[in-house]
Design an enzyme around this catalytic site. Structure first.
Site, mmCIF file in Angstrom:
data_model
loop_
_atom_site.group_PDB
_atom_site.id
_atom_site.type_symbol
_atom_site.label_atom_id
_atom_site.label_comp_id
_atom_site.label_asym_id
_atom_site.label_seq_id
_atom_site.Cartn_x
_atom_site.Cartn_y
_atom_site.Cartn_z
ATOM 1 C CB ALA A 2 32.192 42.195 42.385
ATOM 2 C CB ILE A 3 36.523 42.498 39.294
ATOM 3 C CG1 ILE A 3 36.521 43.798 38.441
ATOM 4 C CG2 ILE A 3 37.002 41.660 37.668
ATOM 5 C CD1 ILE A 3 35.394 43.892 37.449
ATOM 6 C CE1 TYR A 20 39.837 39.569 44.238
ATOM 7 C CE2 TYR A 20 39.557 41.568 45.941
ATOM 8 C CZ TYR A 20 40.111 40.329 45.453
ATOM 9 O OH TYR A 20 41.471 40.336 46.661
ATOM 10 C CG ASP A 29 39.485 47.117 48.641
ATOM 11 O OD1 ASP A 29 39.576 48.392 47.528
ATOM 12 O OD2 ASP A 29 39.986 46.880 49.286
ATOM 13 C CG ASP A 58 38.613 42.497 50.066
ATOM 14 O OD1 ASP A 58 38.274 44.483 50.226
ATOM 15 O OD2 ASP A 58 40.034 42.377 49.834
ATOM 16 C CG HIS A 100 46.837 52.267 54.390
ATOM 17 N ND1 HIS A 100 47.228 51.043 54.730
ATOM 18 C CD2 HIS A 100 46.369 51.860 52.960
ATOM 19 C CE1 HIS A 100 47.582 50.029 54.590
ATOM 20 N NE2 HIS A 100 46.919 50.249 53.215
ATOM 21 C CB THR A 123 54.294 52.413 51.093
ATOM 22 O OG1 THR A 123 52.928 52.655 51.198
ATOM 23 C CG2 THR A 123 55.124 51.579 51.894
ATOM 24 C CD GLU A 168 46.894 52.375 49.533
ATOM 25 O OE1 GLU A 168 45.897 51.891 49.559
ATOM 26 O OE2 GLU A 168 47.874 51.882 50.125
ATOM 27 C CG ASP A 222 43.137 43.690 57.784
ATOM 28 O OD1 ASP A 222 42.709 43.084 58.047
ATOM 29 O OD2 ASP A 222 43.854 44.142 56.618
HETATM 30 C C1 5GW Z 1 43.684 42.373 43.941
HETATM 31 C C2 5GW Z 1 44.457 41.254 43.700
HETATM 32 C C3 5GW Z 1 45.018 40.280 43.368
HETATM 33 C C4 5GW Z 1 44.561 39.357 42.708
HETATM 34 C C5 5GW Z 1 42.702 39.809 42.474
HETATM 35 C C6 5GW Z 1 42.455 41.035 42.679
HETATM 36 C C7 5GW Z 1 40.703 41.877 42.503
HETATM 37 C C8 5GW Z 1 40.401 42.793 43.185
HETATM 38 C C9 5GW Z 1 40.458 41.013 42.123
HETATM 39 O O1 5GW Z 1 40.415 40.291 41.359
HETATM 40 N N1 5GW Z 1 38.594 41.238 41.957
HETATM 41 C C10 5GW Z 1 38.495 42.469 42.227
HETATM 42 O O2 5GW Z 1 37.484 42.668 42.095
HETATM 43 N N2 5GW Z 1 39.252 43.140 43.085
HETATM 44 C C11 5GW Z 1 38.837 44.809 43.552
HETATM 45 O O3 5GW Z 1 40.212 45.285 43.813
HETATM 46 C C12 5GW Z 1 38.561 44.232 44.659
HETATM 47 O O4 5GW Z 1 37.157 45.649 44.530
HETATM 48 C C13 5GW Z 1 39.031 44.775 45.763
HETATM 49 O O5 5GW Z 1 38.233 45.476 46.847
HETATM 50 C C14 5GW Z 1 39.937 46.003 45.065
HETATM 51 C C15 5GW Z 1 41.521 45.774 45.583
HETATM 52 O O6 5GW Z 1 41.753 44.527 45.962
HETATM 53 P P1 5GW Z 1 42.024 43.856 46.834
HETATM 54 O O7 5GW Z 1 40.802 44.162 48.108
HETATM 55 O O8 5GW Z 1 42.400 42.420 47.152
HETATM 56 O O9 5GW Z 1 43.580 44.722 47.608
HETATM 57 P P2 5GW Z 1 44.165 44.777 49.065
HETATM 58 O O10 5GW Z 1 44.971 45.828 48.866
HETATM 59 O O11 5GW Z 1 42.029 45.203 49.956
HETATM 60 O O12 5GW Z 1 44.430 43.519 49.998
HETATM 61 MN MN MN Z 2 40.986 45.213 50.129
#
Ligand code: 5GW
Ligand code: MN
Length: 267
Positions: free
Chosen positions: A37-38, A41, A126, A128, A148, A160, A218, A241
């Site tokens: 959780a950066i 997040y 993840d 989110d 996926h 991909t 990935e 999703d």
């Molecule tokens: C990721 C993409 C764009 C901008 C910020 C991030 C981001 C990801 C962030 O700011 N902080 C962060 O903790 N993450 C970590 O990377 C989270 O654990 C997140 O679940 C994981 C993957 O990024 P996601 O979830 O945005 O990617 P998708 O492909 O699931 O939308």
């Molecule tokens: Mn995600």
């Protein structure tokens, strides 16, 4: 229900949870669940933990590991017996691609130390996301990956994967079994160490050549799984999703993406 190398593909109805729970309880298995959780997040953490308390490995020993650059944003939460929350401060990376990719390095570093002593299996996901149905010991195996949700039913050529032969993540058009999600993998500590170490090193080799694979961590994960076949594969029930709709074959949605406002959360 079965990969050509005889790894089970886990779907609702393919296992008996009572038997599996008894087996894993007998071994007193300890499970680690890791998330990052950066920056913004951190907002996802409370729902993630609350829903995990309800659905994730209920009745087993669970350690949550939250890696964050904002330790004070992680609330103290009440957990059921046998469950602990461990918060670790980690560096922030500027580029979001790097935020995502560096997870491999941090998991690798903790796998060789803290995790080895504290848990038997690691589940790396993840943040989110929310649990909305049971996720239990049926997922555990030496090395597991998850299909996926967006690539389910797509043909091999349509995956991909990274297609640049110069990249360490390169997979030729006529290779590849499944397209695995970067946001859900795990296994025992030895296997998670090998996986994360490979992915991090491959990313560093590419970085030195100014290459970054198309789907970041990935892509490297998919390369690893091509030559180190998972011993279990999780169906999209375990990573869904709702933007992909709710297809008939999906009897359960156990772990579902939380909709996010991309501009708001990522800037
Ligand atoms: C990721 C993409 C764009 C901008 C910020 C991030 C981001 C990801 C962030 O700011 N902080 C962060 O903790 N993450 C970590 O990377 C989270 O654990 C997140 O679940 C994981 C993957 O990024 P996601 O979830 O945005 O990617 P998708 O492909 O699931 O939308
Ligand atoms: Mn995600």
């Amino acid at each position: 229900m079965m990969a050509p190398w005889l790894a089970p593909i886990v779907w609702n109805g393919t296992y008996n949870i009572k038997i599996l729970n008894a087996q894993f309880r007998q071994r007193d298995v300890r499970i680690g669940l890791t998330v990052f959780a950066i920056k913004k997040y951190t907002v996802f953490v409370p729902t993630f933990i609350e829903t995990a308390e309800k659905y994730f490995m209920v009745g087993h020993k669970v350690n949550y590991y939250v890696f964050t650059d904002r330790v004070i944003d992680i609330p103290i939460m009440e957990l059921a017996e046998g469950r602990r929350l461990i918060v670790r401060r980690v560096p922030t990376y500027q580029r979001w691609q790097e935020v995502s990719m560096r997870r491999m390095e941090m998991l690798r570093d903790h796998s060789s130390r803290q995790f080895m002593d504290e848990v038997d299996y690691l589940v790396c996901v993840d943040v989110d996301m929310r649990f909305s149905d049971e996720v239990g010991v049926e997922i555990l195996s030496e090395l597991f990956g998850t299909l996926h949700p967006g690539m389910y039913g797509v043909s091999r050529e349509g995956y991909t994967y990274e297609r640049n032969p110069q990249s360490e993540a390169y997979i030729p058009l006529d290779e590849g079994d499944f397209y695995y999600a970067g946001g859900y993998f795990g296994g025992n500590m030895e296997e998670v160490y090998k996986l994360t170490n490979f992915c991090h090193n491959a990313m560093m080799k590419d970085k030195a050549k100014n290459i970054e694979a198309i789907w970041h961590d990935e892509s490297y994960l998919n390369k690893y799984f091509l030559y180190h076949k998972p011993t279990k594969i999780l169906s999209p029930e375990y990573l869904w999703d709702n933007r992909f709709g709710i297809p008939k074959f999906l009897k359960r949605r156990r772990f579902v993406a939380v909709p996010k406002n991309h501009n708001e959360i990522r800037n």
